[in-house]
Design a protein around this motif. Sequence first.
Motif, PDB file in Angstrom:
ATOM      1  N   SER A  36       0.653  -1.149  -0.095  1.00  0.00           N
ATOM      2  CA  SER A  36      -0.168  -0.142   0.109  1.00  0.00           C
ATOM      3  C   SER A  36       0.861   1.171   0.077  1.00  0.00           C
ATOM      4  CB  SER A  36      -0.859  -0.044   1.323  1.00  0.00           C
ATOM      5  OG  SER A  36      -0.004   0.037   2.426  1.00  0.00           O
ATOM      6  N   GLY A  37       0.238   2.369  -0.243  1.00  0.00           N
ATOM      7  CA  GLY A  37       1.114   3.554  -0.292  1.00  0.00           C
ATOM      8  C   GLY A  37       1.416   4.014   1.020  1.00  0.00           C
ATOM      9  N   ARG A  38       2.724   4.466   1.502  1.00  0.00           N
ATOM     10  CA  ARG A  38       3.170   4.601   2.939  1.00  0.00           C
ATOM     11  C   ARG A  38       4.199   5.811   2.652  1.00  0.00           C
ATOM     12  NH1 ARG A  38       4.654  -0.805   4.277  1.00  0.00           N
ATOM     13  NH2 ARG A  38       3.065  -1.484   2.709  1.00  0.00           N
ATOM     14  N   TRP A  39       4.689   6.245   3.865  1.00  0.00           N
ATOM     15  CA  TRP A  39       5.734   7.152   4.110  1.00  0.00           C
ATOM     16  C   TRP A  39       6.421   6.758   5.189  1.00  0.00           C
ATOM     17  CZ3 TRP A  39       5.469  10.701   8.324  1.00  0.00           C
ATOM     18  CH2 TRP A  39       4.449  10.711   8.949  1.00  0.00           C
ATOM     19  N   GLY A  40       7.717   7.198   5.558  1.00  0.00           N
ATOM     20  CA  GLY A  40       8.678   6.978   6.544  1.00  0.00           C
ATOM     21  C   GLY A  40       9.292   5.568   6.570  1.00  0.00           C
ATOM     22  N   HIS A  41       9.081   4.905   5.210  1.00  0.00           N
ATOM     23  CA  HIS A  41       9.767   3.494   5.061  1.00  0.00           C
ATOM     24  C   HIS A  41      11.195   3.805   4.694  1.00  0.00           C
ATOM     25  CE1 HIS A  41       8.287   5.312   1.346  1.00  0.00           C
ATOM     26  NE2 HIS A  41       9.016   4.563   0.649  1.00  0.00           N
ATOM     27  N   SER A  42      11.832   2.548   4.284  1.00  0.00           N
ATOM     28  CA  SER A  42      13.192   2.525   3.894  1.00  0.00           C
ATOM     29  C   SER A  42      13.177   1.504   2.741  1.00  0.00           C
ATOM     30  CB  SER A  42      14.169   2.300   4.669  1.00  0.00           C
ATOM     31  OG  SER A  42      14.148   0.957   5.391  1.00  0.00           O
ATOM     32  N   GLY A  60       8.872  -1.464   6.281  1.00  0.00           N
ATOM     33  CA  GLY A  60       7.964  -0.718   7.071  1.00  0.00           C
ATOM     34  C   GLY A  60       7.393   0.534   6.848  1.00  0.00           C
ATOM     35  N   GLY A  61       7.190   1.496   7.493  1.00  0.00           N
ATOM     36  CA  GLY A  61       6.528   2.777   7.019  1.00  0.00           C
ATOM     37  C   GLY A  61       5.182   2.956   7.686  1.00  0.00           C
ATOM     38  N   PHE A  62       4.694   4.206   7.536  1.00  0.00           N
ATOM     39  CA  PHE A  62       3.522   4.606   8.134  1.00  0.00           C
ATOM     40  C   PHE A  62       2.654   4.310   7.002  1.00  0.00           C
ATOM     41  CE2 PHE A  62       5.692   7.507  10.820  1.00  0.00           C
ATOM     42  CZ  PHE A  62       5.141   7.136  12.217  1.00  0.00           C
ATOM     43  N   ILE A  63       1.182   3.609   7.316  1.00  0.00           N
ATOM     44  CA  ILE A  63       0.438   3.267   6.098  1.00  0.00           C
ATOM     45  C   ILE A  63      -0.945   3.975   6.144  1.00  0.00           C
ATOM     46  CG2 ILE A  63       1.435   1.199   5.439  1.00  0.00           C
ATOM     47  CD1 ILE A  63      -0.378  -0.510   7.370  1.00  0.00           C
ATOM     48  N   ASP A  64      -0.929   5.373   6.946  1.00  0.00           N
ATOM     49  CA  ASP A  64      -1.843   5.971   7.122  1.00  0.00           C
ATOM     50  C   ASP A  64      -1.597   7.742   7.000  1.00  0.00           C
ATOM     51  OD1 ASP A  64      -0.983   6.429   9.734  1.00  0.00           O
ATOM     52  OD2 ASP A  64      -2.994   6.723  10.119  1.00  0.00           O
ATOM     53  N   SER A  65      -2.196   8.631   6.661  1.00  0.00           N
ATOM     54  CA  SER A  65      -1.786   9.781   6.419  1.00  0.00           C
ATOM     55  C   SER A  65      -1.589  10.767   7.872  1.00  0.00           C
ATOM     56  CB  SER A  65      -2.708  10.824   5.595  1.00  0.00           C
ATOM     57  OG  SER A  65      -4.202  10.673   6.318  1.00  0.00           O
ATOM     58  N   GLY A  67       0.130   8.988  10.499  1.00  0.00           N
ATOM     59  CA  GLY A  67       1.090   8.429  11.423  1.00  0.00           C
ATOM     60  C   GLY A  67       0.640   7.770  12.670  1.00  0.00           C
ATOM     61  N   GLN A  68      -0.661   7.075  12.371  1.00  0.00           N
ATOM     62  CA  GLN A  68      -0.979   6.287  13.468  1.00  0.00           C
ATOM     63  C   GLN A  68      -1.110   4.616  13.147  1.00  0.00           C
ATOM     64  OE1 GLN A  68      -2.325   7.908  16.134  1.00  0.00           O
ATOM     65  NE2 GLN A  68      -1.447   9.537  15.385  1.00  0.00           N
ATOM     66  N   ARG A  69      -0.591   4.341  11.757  1.00  0.00           N
ATOM     67  CA  ARG A  69      -0.763   2.855  11.759  1.00  0.00           C
ATOM     68  C   ARG A  69       0.715   2.717  11.021  1.00  0.00           C
ATOM     69  NH1 ARG A  69      -4.601   0.982   7.728  1.00  0.00           N
ATOM     70  NH2 ARG A  69      -3.762  -0.874   8.208  1.00  0.00           N
ATOM     71  N   ALA A 125       5.617   0.976  17.628  1.00  0.00           N
ATOM     72  CA  ALA A 125       4.331   0.909  17.868  1.00  0.00           C
ATOM     73  C   ALA A 125       3.829   2.106  19.042  1.00  0.00           C
ATOM     74  CB  ALA A 125       3.874  -0.397  18.333  1.00  0.00           C
ATOM     75  N   ASP A 126       4.927   2.442  19.953  1.00  0.00           N
ATOM     76  CA  ASP A 126       4.543   3.252  21.048  1.00  0.00           C
ATOM     77  C   ASP A 126       4.876   4.695  20.621  1.00  0.00           C
ATOM     78  OD1 ASP A 126       7.414   3.261  21.089  1.00  0.00           O
ATOM     79  OD2 ASP A 126       7.608   2.712  23.121  1.00  0.00           O
ATOM     80  N   PHE A 127       5.360   4.780  19.361  1.00  0.00           N
ATOM     81  CA  PHE A 127       5.606   6.203  18.619  1.00  0.00           C
ATOM     82  C   PHE A 127       6.615   7.040  19.675  1.00  0.00           C
ATOM     83  CE2 PHE A 127       1.345   4.841  17.548  1.00  0.00           C
ATOM     84  CZ  PHE A 127       1.254   5.115  16.320  1.00  0.00           C
ATOM     85  N   ARG A 128       7.457   6.112  20.272  1.00  0.00           N
ATOM     86  CA  ARG A 128       8.750   6.803  20.852  1.00  0.00           C
ATOM     87  C   ARG A 128       9.922   6.588  19.858  1.00  0.00           C
ATOM     88  NH1 ARG A 128       9.168   4.804  26.777  1.00  0.00           N
ATOM     89  NH2 ARG A 128       8.452   3.117  25.929  1.00  0.00           N
TER      90      ARG A 128
END
Length: 167
Positions: A36-42, A60-65, A67-69, A125-128
């Motif tokens: 799927s479309g994503r951002w923050g991946h490598s 990896g990466g975020f899969i929502d706009s 940054g929650q998934r 997952a804890d966003f830290r």
Amino acid sequence: SFRFIADTMVDACDTDSPLSLHWARVNPTGEGPSPSGRWGHSANWVLLGSGRQPTLILLGGFIDSHGQRLSDEIWGLDLRRVRWRLVAELPSWQAEREGWHCGMALHTSLLVGTRRVVVYGGRGADFRQTNALSVLDTATLSWFQPQTCGDIPSPRESHSAVMISTS
């Protein structure tokens, strides 16, 4: 408004003229799944599996706009057949240790040698921010945690890395 871009682009560099770059849209073949479309991946170009297939891996990466998934997937684009496939997921020991049960994003990954992708930092997952370090062996598709020495870098995200040869 935020929009994901789920297309696949490659940049070809003419080795005779390294200043001449050419972007091209790649249309993967087949009816199979694709990331799927994503951002923050490598992404890294590797020789994957025992057959050493030239593959672009996407980690990896975020899969929502918002940054929650986070994605826990590793996708591979077979560069010979131009076809995506789900290669692996993040290692469970890393998920347990770092709370990355939902994936990772904003990390850095770097091919070291011919078969190891080093993955460092980012957000779990804890966003830290984390300073977790793991290595993917691209021949066996197995993960391990390397032994390290010296001062451990502080947790970080959205950073980059470069390999410097000492030979």
